[in-house]
Motif scaffolding. Structure first.
Motif, mmCIF file in Angstrom:
data_model
loop_
_atom_site.group_PDB
_atom_site.id
_atom_site.type_symbol
_atom_site.label_atom_id
_atom_site.label_comp_id
_atom_site.label_asym_id
_atom_site.label_seq_id
_atom_site.Cartn_x
_atom_site.Cartn_y
_atom_site.Cartn_z
ATOM 1 N N VAL A 436 1.362 -1.304 0.148
ATOM 2 C CA VAL A 436 0.157 0.081 -0.174
ATOM 3 C C VAL A 436 1.018 1.492 0.146
ATOM 4 O O VAL A 436 1.530 1.517 0.753
ATOM 5 C CB VAL A 436 -0.773 0.363 1.270
ATOM 6 C CG1 VAL A 436 -1.440 0.721 1.490
ATOM 7 C CG2 VAL A 436 -2.220 -1.395 1.124
ATOM 8 N N ARG A 437 1.066 1.919 -0.820
ATOM 9 C CA ARG A 437 1.830 3.186 -1.648
ATOM 10 C C ARG A 437 0.650 4.310 -0.549
ATOM 11 O O ARG A 437 1.346 5.294 0.749
ATOM 12 C CB ARG A 437 1.711 3.622 -2.675
ATOM 13 C CG ARG A 437 2.477 2.556 -3.653
ATOM 14 C CD ARG A 437 3.200 3.268 -4.862
ATOM 15 N NE ARG A 437 1.444 3.964 -5.360
ATOM 16 C CZ ARG A 437 0.848 2.896 -6.475
ATOM 17 N NH1 ARG A 437 1.744 1.663 -6.569
ATOM 18 N NH2 ARG A 437 0.119 2.715 -6.699
ATOM 19 N N ALA A 438 -0.161 3.864 -0.234
ATOM 20 C CA ALA A 438 -1.409 5.530 0.089
ATOM 21 C C ALA A 438 -2.693 4.744 0.552
ATOM 22 O O ALA A 438 -2.998 3.924 -0.259
ATOM 23 C CB ALA A 438 -1.186 6.561 -0.709
ATOM 24 N N ALA A 439 -3.417 5.630 1.662
ATOM 25 C CA ALA A 439 -4.208 5.583 1.486
ATOM 26 C C ALA A 439 -5.268 6.138 1.832
ATOM 27 O O ALA A 439 -5.077 7.289 2.376
ATOM 28 C CB ALA A 439 -4.337 4.196 2.891
ATOM 29 N N ALA A 440 -6.456 6.395 1.921
ATOM 30 C CA ALA A 440 -7.686 6.643 3.067
ATOM 31 C C ALA A 440 -8.935 6.939 3.267
ATOM 32 O O ALA A 440 -9.543 5.521 2.537
ATOM 33 C CB ALA A 440 -8.436 8.540 1.319
ATOM 34 N N VAL A 441 -9.670 7.093 3.798
ATOM 35 C CA VAL A 441 -10.774 6.450 5.113
ATOM 36 C C VAL A 441 -11.809 7.581 4.157
ATOM 37 O O VAL A 441 -11.744 9.019 4.613
ATOM 38 C CB VAL A 441 -10.507 6.084 6.653
ATOM 39 C CG1 VAL A 441 -11.720 5.626 6.875
ATOM 40 C CG2 VAL A 441 -9.097 5.040 6.239
ATOM 41 N N LEU A 442 -12.578 7.150 4.159
ATOM 42 C CA LEU A 442 -14.426 8.012 4.183
ATOM 43 C C LEU A 442 -14.939 7.257 5.846
ATOM 44 O O LEU A 442 -15.494 6.209 5.678
ATOM 45 C CB LEU A 442 -15.550 7.058 3.250
ATOM 46 C CG LEU A 442 -14.438 8.001 2.296
ATOM 47 C CD1 LEU A 442 -16.111 7.991 1.012
ATOM 48 C CD2 LEU A 442 -14.613 9.994 2.203
ATOM 49 N N LEU A 488 -6.465 13.949 -5.296
ATOM 50 C CA LEU A 488 -6.419 14.900 -4.683
ATOM 51 C C LEU A 488 -6.541 16.276 -4.961
ATOM 52 O O LEU A 488 -7.048 16.463 -6.146
ATOM 53 C CB LEU A 488 -4.326 14.716 -5.189
ATOM 54 C CG LEU A 488 -3.806 13.455 -4.580
ATOM 55 C CD1 LEU A 488 -1.970 13.552 -4.620
ATOM 56 C CD2 LEU A 488 -4.362 12.886 -2.802
ATOM 57 N N THR A 489 -6.806 16.720 -3.622
ATOM 58 C CA THR A 489 -7.031 18.618 -4.081
ATOM 59 C C THR A 489 -5.877 19.054 -4.781
ATOM 60 O O THR A 489 -4.681 18.392 -4.740
ATOM 61 C CB THR A 489 -7.391 19.043 -2.352
ATOM 62 O OG1 THR A 489 -6.518 19.101 -2.214
ATOM 63 C CG2 THR A 489 -8.340 18.261 -1.516
ATOM 64 N N GLN A 498 -14.805 13.199 -4.531
ATOM 65 C CA GLN A 498 -14.141 11.925 -5.284
ATOM 66 C C GLN A 498 -13.722 11.108 -5.354
ATOM 67 O O GLN A 498 -14.486 10.219 -5.561
ATOM 68 C CB GLN A 498 -12.759 12.637 -6.141
ATOM 69 C CG GLN A 498 -13.161 13.981 -7.109
ATOM 70 C CD GLN A 498 -11.966 14.214 -8.524
ATOM 71 O OE1 GLN A 498 -11.239 12.515 -8.877
ATOM 72 N NE2 GLN A 498 -10.882 14.733 -8.461
ATOM 73 N N LEU A 499 -13.510 11.259 -3.901
ATOM 74 C CA LEU A 499 -13.857 8.983 -3.435
ATOM 75 C C LEU A 499 -15.180 9.054 -3.204
ATOM 76 O O LEU A 499 -15.672 7.785 -3.565
ATOM 77 C CB LEU A 499 -12.986 9.920 -1.567
ATOM 78 C CG LEU A 499 -11.584 9.030 -1.687
ATOM 79 C CD1 LEU A 499 -11.257 9.644 -0.372
ATOM 80 C CD2 LEU A 499 -10.985 8.204 -2.734
ATOM 81 N N THR A 507 -18.264 8.187 -10.954
ATOM 82 C CA THR A 507 -17.205 8.258 -11.495
ATOM 83 C C THR A 507 -16.451 7.089 -12.550
ATOM 84 O O THR A 507 -16.814 5.565 -11.769
ATOM 85 C CB THR A 507 -16.521 8.786 -10.623
ATOM 86 O OG1 THR A 507 -15.946 7.730 -10.336
ATOM 87 C CG2 THR A 507 -16.735 10.169 -11.180
ATOM 88 N N PRO A 508 -16.271 7.242 -13.789
ATOM 89 C CA PRO A 508 -15.793 5.878 -14.623
ATOM 90 C C PRO A 508 -14.861 5.107 -13.480
ATOM 91 O O PRO A 508 -13.607 5.473 -12.592
ATOM 92 C CB PRO A 508 -14.939 6.237 -15.411
ATOM 93 C CG PRO A 508 -15.687 7.770 -15.868
ATOM 94 C CD PRO A 508 -16.505 8.416 -14.595
#
Length: 508
Positions: A436-442, A488-489, A498-499, A507-508
């Motif tokens: 995992v290079r980067a992660a984001a959580v909603l 990213l912003t 976007q997430l 989104t596609p």
């Protein structure tokens, strides 16, 4: 960077004093470079005086706003210092800002003059109303003529309390919101940061960030404070990024996690080389340890310095490299001459290791938001000593030595299955997973489970299994998505909108 510095940052200087002092000491040293050339400190000073004289000829006076939507080049640096000498207020906006937001910024800041790229004059004029809009291709020949004549402005008084810049932030509000930045507080923040980072006359600072963002803006000031050279590389192609760092002889590279990840990926494709880089400085979001380790491997002998801050005070804390092993979760100690602590919901100061809202005091706390009294009153509150306290909206704690630990934004903290948690801690656990290079959580919402997004080569089910080994059960997301690249912003932070679109399949 061992021990808390004992020197003091000033509160009574103007931002152009930094330039003039650097020029007095090192007039023929390189000051600023871009894709088309380089100026020495002597040359930059002369150009800034010409820009001041040109602004005076346009009728710009003390307190007038000058909005610029320009690429980060030497000309923009000259306009920054020229506006400062004039006592005008520079309003730098990102070249990628859309008309919808630009119109709102024009209405909010009420500039007396707008300077844009020549191709954008007609478009911006249509939304700027009666405000004069000029193209840089028209402006610069006139500035050049004044430069050739060694012209200067009339030397009208400029004070440390006068406004220098309005920095529009990308906060969560729909309306534009600008942080008011006076000269003296900007100089204090610049010099306090430099007491920790220690920019030197032999440093070459490779700046990938636009001057419209305070990270790029303050790099211009920091290099003047350190008598260093800044290389403006905002327009450089991603593909040549690593080569340009090496070609320019960069010794300091400011980063955000997404840029660091890109640098590491580029470095992995090439044989390891000798490096001039001595320091990476991170801000914007937490830097995953594997990424920091990747930078040190690719650039032997370099340090990775962790920073934490907000535009409203520029920088809150810096973690010295010699403390990174002892305090791996810390975002550092407050800047010299400042204070950071936590408070509970009633505003009572909390003790060590007690989680609460992070509050900042010091001469770097800005006066508030431009023409936004309600928002200003919420964030900027009186302190007992008569100054201001910035209520950051960030949560965390301090240890017994005053080192700060960030736990998340108010919007990032939530309860799930009866357990209080933050997106930050889950993202940190995800980036600890190999692959995992980067992660984001909603965070969860009605009809939507807690979700994690990962950038890298890993199966979504494997990611959830690995997270279950690192987090208590309530903190393990119910949904996992793996993407080629996290959206990213403009400021390098996770684009949550976007997430959410990706999660909902819109989104596609």
């Amino acid at each position: 960077m061992n021990g808390q510095p004992t020197a003091q940052a000033r509160t009574d200087a103007r931002i152009h004093d930094l330039l003039d002092e650097a020029t007095a000491e090192h007039p023929d040293a390189a000051a600023v470079a871009d894709a088309t050339g380089r100026w020495t400190y002597r040359e930059l000073t002369a150009w800034s005086h010409a820009a001041d004289a040109w602004l005076q000829a346009q009728g710009i006076g003390h307190g007038d706003r000058v909005l610029v939507q320009l690429a980060s080049t030497r000309e923009l640096v000259a306009l920054l210092y020229g506006a400062a000498r004039r006592g005008a207020v520079l309003v730098p906006v990102n070249t990628g800002m859309k008309d919808y937001h630009l119109r709102a910024v024009v209405e909010n800041s009420e500039p007396s003059l707008v300077v844009v790229d020549g191709a954008a004059v007609s478009r911006v004029s249509a939304l700027a109303g009666q405000v004069t809009v000029l193209g840089l291709d028209e402006v610069w020949p006139a500035v050049t003529d004044l430069r050739d004549k060694e012209a200067r402005g009339d030397g009208a008084p400029v004070h440390a309390d006068d406004l220098a810049v309005l920095v529009y932030t990308s906060g969560s509000t729909a309306a534009p919101k600008a942080v008011v930045c006076p000269h003296g507080r900007m100089v204090f923040a610049t010099e306090a940061i430099n007491l920790e980072l220690g920019y030197r006359p032999d440093d070459v600072v490779f700046c990938r960030f636009p001057i419209s963002w305070d990270y790029g803006l303050y790099k211009v000031l920091l290099t003047a404070a350190g008598r260093s050279e800044i290389v403006l590389a905002d327009g450089e192609s991603d593909l040549v990024l690593l080569r340009r760092i090496r070609e320019t002889g960069a010794t300091v590279v400011p980063i955000v996690p997404s840029l660091a990840t890109m640098i590491c990926a580029l470095a992995e494709r090439e044989p390891r080389q000798d490096s001039t880089v001595r320091m990476f400085t991170n801000t914007g979001a937490a830097l995953p340890k594997p990424t920091a380790d990747g930078l040190r491997t690719a650039f032997p002998g370099s340090e990775v310095v962790i920073q934490f801050g907000q535009t409203e005070c520029k920088r809150v804390s810096v973690l010295p490299p010699d403390q990174q092993d002892a305090r791996p979760e810390s975002v550092g100690r407050p800047l010299p001459g400042t204070r950071a602590f936590t408070v509970d919901d009633d505003g009572n100061t909390l003790g060590p290791w007690q989680t609460g809202e992070i509050v900042v005091e010091g001469p770097h706390v800005m006066p508030g938001y431009w023409r936004a009294p309600e928002q200003t009153a919420r964030a900027f509150r009186p302190s007992p000593d008569g100054g201001l306290r910035l209520h950051t909206g960030d949560f965390g704690h301090v240890d017994e030595d005053g080192y700060l630990y960030y736990e998340g934004r108010r919007d990032d903290m939530f309860k799930h299955k009866g357990v209080r948690m933050s997106t930050t801690e889950i993202e940190a656990a995800a980036t600890d997973v190999p692959g995992v290079r980067a992660a984001a959580v909603l965070p969860p919402a009605p009809g939507r489970d807690l979700a994690v997004f990962a950038e890298g080569g890993i199966d979504p089910h494997v990611l959830l299994r690995e997270l279950s080994l690192r987090l208590e059960p309530a903190k393990v997301p119910g949904v996992s998505r793996v993407v080629d690249e996290l959206p990213l912003t403009a400021h390098g932070k996770h684009d949550r909108k976007q997430l959410l679109s990706l999660l909902e399949g819109t989104t596609p």
